[in-house]
Write a protein that holds these residues in place. Sequence first.
Motif, short mmCIF file in Angstrom:
data_model
loop_
_atom_site.label_atom_id
_atom_site.label_comp_id
_atom_site.label_asym_id
_atom_site.label_seq_id
_atom_site.Cartn_x
_atom_site.Cartn_y
_atom_site.Cartn_z
N LYS A 148 0.84 -1.19 0.00
CA LYS A 148 0.00 0.00 0.00
C LYS A 148 0.87 1.25 0.00
O LYS A 148 1.80 1.37 0.81
N ASP A 149 0.55 2.16 -0.90
CA ASP A 149 1.34 3.39 -1.02
C ASP A 149 1.34 4.20 0.26
O ASP A 149 2.36 4.78 0.65
N ASP A 150 0.19 4.25 0.95
CA ASP A 150 0.12 5.08 2.16
C ASP A 150 1.01 4.53 3.27
O ASP A 150 1.62 5.28 4.03
N ILE A 151 1.12 3.21 3.36
CA ILE A 151 2.00 2.61 4.37
C ILE A 151 3.46 2.87 4.02
O ILE A 151 4.27 3.23 4.89
N GLN A 152 3.80 2.74 2.73
CA GLN A 152 5.17 3.02 2.31
C GLN A 152 5.54 4.48 2.59
O GLN A 152 6.65 4.77 3.04
N GLU A 153 4.60 5.37 2.35
CA GLU A 153 4.84 6.79 2.61
C GLU A 153 5.00 7.06 4.11
O GLU A 153 5.84 7.87 4.52
N SER A 154 4.22 6.36 4.93
CA SER A 154 4.34 6.51 6.38
C SER A 154 5.69 6.02 6.87
O SER A 154 6.32 6.64 7.75
N ILE A 155 6.15 4.93 6.32
CA ILE A 155 7.46 4.38 6.69
C ILE A 155 8.57 5.35 6.28
O ILE A 155 9.49 5.63 7.06
N ALA A 156 8.47 5.89 5.07
CA ALA A 156 9.49 6.83 4.58
C ALA A 156 9.52 8.09 5.44
O ALA A 156 10.60 8.60 5.79
N ALA A 157 8.34 8.60 5.80
CA ALA A 157 8.27 9.81 6.63
C ALA A 157 8.86 9.54 8.01
O ALA A 157 9.59 10.37 8.57
N ALA A 158 8.55 8.39 8.58
CA ALA A 158 9.09 8.03 9.89
C ALA A 158 10.61 7.86 9.80
O ALA A 158 11.34 8.27 10.72
N ALA A 159 11.07 7.27 8.72
CA ALA A 159 12.52 7.07 8.54
C ALA A 159 13.24 8.40 8.49
O ALA A 159 14.31 8.57 9.11
N LEU A 160 12.69 9.36 7.76
CA LEU A 160 13.31 10.69 7.69
C LEU A 160 13.43 11.29 9.10
O LEU A 160 14.48 11.84 9.46
N THR A 161 12.38 11.18 9.88
CA THR A 161 12.39 11.75 11.23
C THR A 161 13.43 11.06 12.11
O THR A 161 14.24 11.72 12.79
N ILE A 162 13.45 9.75 12.11
CA ILE A 162 14.38 9.00 12.96
C ILE A 162 15.83 9.17 12.51
O ILE A 162 16.73 9.36 13.33
N PHE A 163 16.06 9.12 11.20
CA PHE A 163 17.44 9.33 10.70
C PHE A 163 17.93 10.74 11.05
O PHE A 163 19.09 10.94 11.38
N ALA A 164 17.04 11.72 10.96
CA ALA A 164 17.43 13.10 11.28
C ALA A 164 17.69 13.27 12.77
O ALA A 164 18.55 14.04 13.18
N GLN A 165 16.95 12.53 13.60
CA GLN A 165 17.13 12.63 15.05
C GLN A 165 18.36 11.86 15.52
O GLN A 165 19.14 12.37 16.35
N LYS A 166 18.54 10.64 15.03
CA LYS A 166 19.54 9.74 15.60
C LYS A 166 20.74 9.49 14.70
O LYS A 166 21.77 8.99 15.17
N GLY A 167 20.60 9.80 13.40
CA GLY A 167 21.67 9.50 12.47
C GLY A 167 21.52 8.12 11.87
O GLY A 167 20.85 7.25 12.44
N TYR A 168 22.16 7.93 10.73
CA TYR A 168 22.04 6.66 10.01
C TYR A 168 22.52 5.48 10.86
O TYR A 168 21.85 4.45 10.94
N GLU A 169 23.67 5.62 11.51
CA GLU A 169 24.25 4.49 12.25
C GLU A 169 23.40 4.07 13.44
O GLU A 169 23.23 2.88 13.70
N SER A 170 22.88 5.04 14.19
CA SER A 170 22.18 4.73 15.44
C SER A 170 20.71 4.35 15.24
O SER A 170 20.12 3.67 16.09
N ALA A 171 20.12 4.79 14.16
CA ALA A 171 18.71 4.50 13.92
C ALA A 171 18.50 3.00 13.70
O ALA A 171 19.33 2.32 13.10
N THR A 172 17.40 2.49 14.20
CA THR A 172 17.07 1.07 14.00
C THR A 172 15.75 0.94 13.27
O THR A 172 14.90 1.84 13.32
N MET A 173 15.59 -0.19 12.62
CA MET A 173 14.34 -0.45 11.90
C MET A 173 13.17 -0.54 12.89
O MET A 173 12.04 -0.15 12.57
N ALA A 174 13.43 -1.04 14.11
CA ALA A 174 12.36 -1.14 15.10
C ALA A 174 11.85 0.25 15.50
O ALA A 174 10.64 0.45 15.63
N GLU A 175 12.78 1.21 15.67
CA GLU A 175 12.37 2.57 16.01
C GLU A 175 11.56 3.19 14.88
O GLU A 175 10.56 3.89 15.12
N ILE A 176 12.00 2.96 13.66
CA ILE A 176 11.29 3.52 12.51
C ILE A 176 9.90 2.89 12.41
O ILE A 176 8.91 3.58 12.12
N ALA A 177 9.82 1.59 12.66
CA ALA A 177 8.53 0.91 12.62
C ALA A 177 7.57 1.50 13.65
O ALA A 177 6.39 1.76 13.34
#
Length: 204
Positions: A6-35
């Motif tokens: 579903k496009d809306d779920i993919q968009e939600s994941i991408a938006a969450a990823a942007l937020t978590i990567f911006a907060q924690k950085g690529y190395e520290s961010a985890t898929m569980a946090e993004i989920a």
Amino acid sequence: MAQYLKDDIQESIAAAALTIFAQKGYESATMAEIARAAGVSTGNIYRYFANKDALFYGVVDDGFARAFTLLLRRRVKALAGVEDVRTLPPTAAYHMLSEELLRFCIANRLRVVILLGRAGGSRYERFSEETVERLIELAIEHFRALDPCLSVTEVMRFNLDQIYQGLVRTMVSTLVRFEDETAIREAVHGYSKYHLVGLKSFFT
């Protein structure tokens, strides 16, 4: 059985990823946090993105990095032959390109934060450093064109490195601290005035 994505779920994941990567950085961010931020299960993320790399480069891709670099370079190049930016009319190319770059940064606030300040461990790890190096060379090129006798010493390069590291850090801090466009513009405008006047004094 075929998976229906579903496009809306993919968009939600991408938006969450942007937020978590911006907060924690690529190395520290985890898929569980993004989920958790996306409101989906960790397993569900892997239906859309094979791994953290695929997710990271899905939200901050090479085309974005190239677009940012091009806009920055065009903005600096627009100062060719200009001794004092304060003498330029509002319609000058430099001001127009500055506005274009600022709009780009505001529209892509979190991506710029990641690219310039949270990309450690990714293939953009040196992007911030390379941006500083690029800005130093462009500054030297600009002032050499105004003064062909300009001699750039090791100490001058060191100082320029500190100046431009500060500029990049301030841009990242501004985009982290403020979400409101008016506040971002005010902060960038204030620091830019200080930076440009200080840089001119440095070379003269």
